[in-house]
Design an enzyme around this catalytic site. Structure first.
Site, mmCIF file in Angstrom:
data_model
loop_
_atom_site.group_PDB
_atom_site.id
_atom_site.type_symbol
_atom_site.label_atom_id
_atom_site.label_comp_id
_atom_site.label_asym_id
_atom_site.label_seq_id
_atom_site.Cartn_x
_atom_site.Cartn_y
_atom_site.Cartn_z
ATOM 1 N N CYS A 137 0.828 -1.203 0.000
ATOM 2 C CA CYS A 137 0.000 0.000 0.000
ATOM 3 C C CYS A 137 0.869 1.263 0.000
ATOM 4 O O CYS A 137 1.423 1.640 1.040
ATOM 5 C CB CYS A 137 -0.933 -0.010 1.216
ATOM 6 S SG CYS A 137 -1.924 1.482 1.350
ATOM 7 N N CYS A 140 -0.309 4.125 2.219
ATOM 8 C CA CYS A 140 -0.054 3.895 3.644
ATOM 9 C C CYS A 140 1.426 4.108 3.971
ATOM 10 O O CYS A 140 1.764 4.718 4.972
ATOM 11 C CB CYS A 140 -0.392 2.457 4.044
ATOM 12 S SG CYS A 140 -1.918 1.829 3.356
ATOM 13 N N ASP A 141 2.302 3.597 3.122
ATOM 14 C CA ASP A 141 3.716 3.499 3.507
ATOM 15 C C ASP A 141 4.679 4.334 2.663
ATOM 16 O O ASP A 141 5.863 4.419 2.983
ATOM 17 C CB ASP A 141 4.154 2.021 3.450
ATOM 18 C CG ASP A 141 3.342 1.166 4.409
ATOM 19 O OD1 ASP A 141 2.997 1.678 5.493
ATOM 20 O OD2 ASP A 141 3.044 0.009 4.071
#
Ligand code: NDP
Length: 313
Positions: A137, A140-141
């Site tokens: 993701c 997200c990261d």
């Protein structure tokens, strides 16, 4: 001895969508039951730092965040059961579901929040570095790779979107695809090829993720050119696997309307499915945003819509 549980709202799945639906349904005095499923807490329990869920000054751990959400759902009156639903019958109301435990659940309305599962390459070294350089993701990261070099694996819309998103953070993004053309939409491809930070490696598969141990940290990927068989190594700080997601809808196959990719179809601007009284929230019906906060948002919508449905029946 198998038991029978009746509820006004049965919530299947306990990720961000399920927990939020549970919080809202419980606060509406609907005495919901939330059935955990195979991965209690959902996909956030397999992430490390979460920095984009509003409400926290600093990054929080995914498993901790889900623990809090579940406790919150329980505190406001949700009955949470450790079971996995194996069959559902939508043919008449109350709907009936049977769990792995043998327990039967009857429900006046139902929220499907079974989520989706990111597809992984399945090579042994992938597990070793998941969360330590390997992610599924970018939203997200990606932030953690500011000023670093990353690779993205895949050739669909997800891979292209993730690669483009990562150019906001990384100094270089290399897309690795197993064929010589992408299946992503042309407009995305054009943006990708125009971006000076992006390079593409065609006809190649990741054979192995390479890195240091204790602490585990990814440093390179070993590539195999699928046309020539040539093996090479590419240094990288991060790898994003974007080879698709599988919505967890096996259980509902043939009983509820899904799209060609298996995602549950909901009415625009709503969580209504084709079955009156059955609502779907979170990644099981969303292949575009796939965020914890959007899952929570649709979980809230599903509970409110279930409440309205019950009031009208
Ligand atoms: P897709 O199934 O479309 O693409 C997966 C990609 O990963 C393909 O290029 C495939 O290669 C590659 N792949 C699959 N398995 C492997 C493997 N084992 N090793 C290496 N490569 C592999 O998945 P997406 O997640 O990209 O998209 C899913 C759906 O969601 C699509 O319908 C897409 O259009 C949609 N979507 C829409 C978005 C939007 O509208 N904004 C954003 C993201 C997704 P190959 O091409 O060779 O099969």
């Amino acid at each position: 001895m198998p038991a029978t549980h009746h509820t006004k709202v049965l919530i299947i799945g306990s990720g961000a969508a399920g927990c939020t639906a549970a919080i809202y349904a419980a606060r509406a005095s609907l005495n919901p039951i939330m059935v955990h499923g195979l991965q209690p807490g959902g996909q956030l329990t397999i992430t490390t730092d979460v920095e984009n869920f509003p409400g926290f000054e600093h990054a929080v751990k995914g498993p901790w965040l889900m623990e809090q959400m579940e406790k919150q759902a329980a505190n406001v009156g949700t009955k949470i059961l450790h079971d996995t639903i194996m069959t559902v019958d939508f043919s008449k109301r109350p709907f009936t579901a049977v769990g792995e435990s043998g327990d039967t659940y009857t429900a006046d309305s139902l929220v499907i929040a079974t989520g989706a599962t990111a597809r992984w390459l399945g090579i042994p070294s992938e597990k070793k570095f998941a969360g330590f350089g390997i992610s599924a993701c970018a939203t997200c990261d990606g932030f953690f790779f500011k000023g670093k070099e990353v690779v993205v694996i895949g050739g669909g819309n997800s891979a292209v979107e993730e690669a483009l998103y990562l150019t906001n953070h990384a100094t270089k993004v290399t897309l690795i695809h197993r064929r010589d053309s992408l299946r992503a939409e042309k407009i995305g491809q054009e943006r990708l090829f125009k971006n000076p930070k992006v390079a593409v490696i065609w006809d190649s598969a990741v054979e192995e993720f390479i890195g240091t141990e204790n602490p585990n940290s990814l440093t390179a990927v070993k590539l195999k050119n699928l046309k020539t068989g040539a093996i090479s190594e590419l240094k990288t700080d991060g790898a994003f696997v974007a080879i698709g997601h599988t919505p967890n809808t096996e259980l509902f196959k043939g009983t509820i309307t899904t799209d060609a990719d298996g995602y549950i179809v909901t009415t625009a601007g709503s969580t209504k499915t084709n079955i009156a009284g059955v609502f779907a929230a979170g990644d099981v019906q969303d292949k575009i945003f796939r965020q914890a906060v959007t899952a929570a948002g649709t979980g809230c919508m599903a509970a409110l819509e279930a409440e309205r449905f019950l009031a009208g029946h």
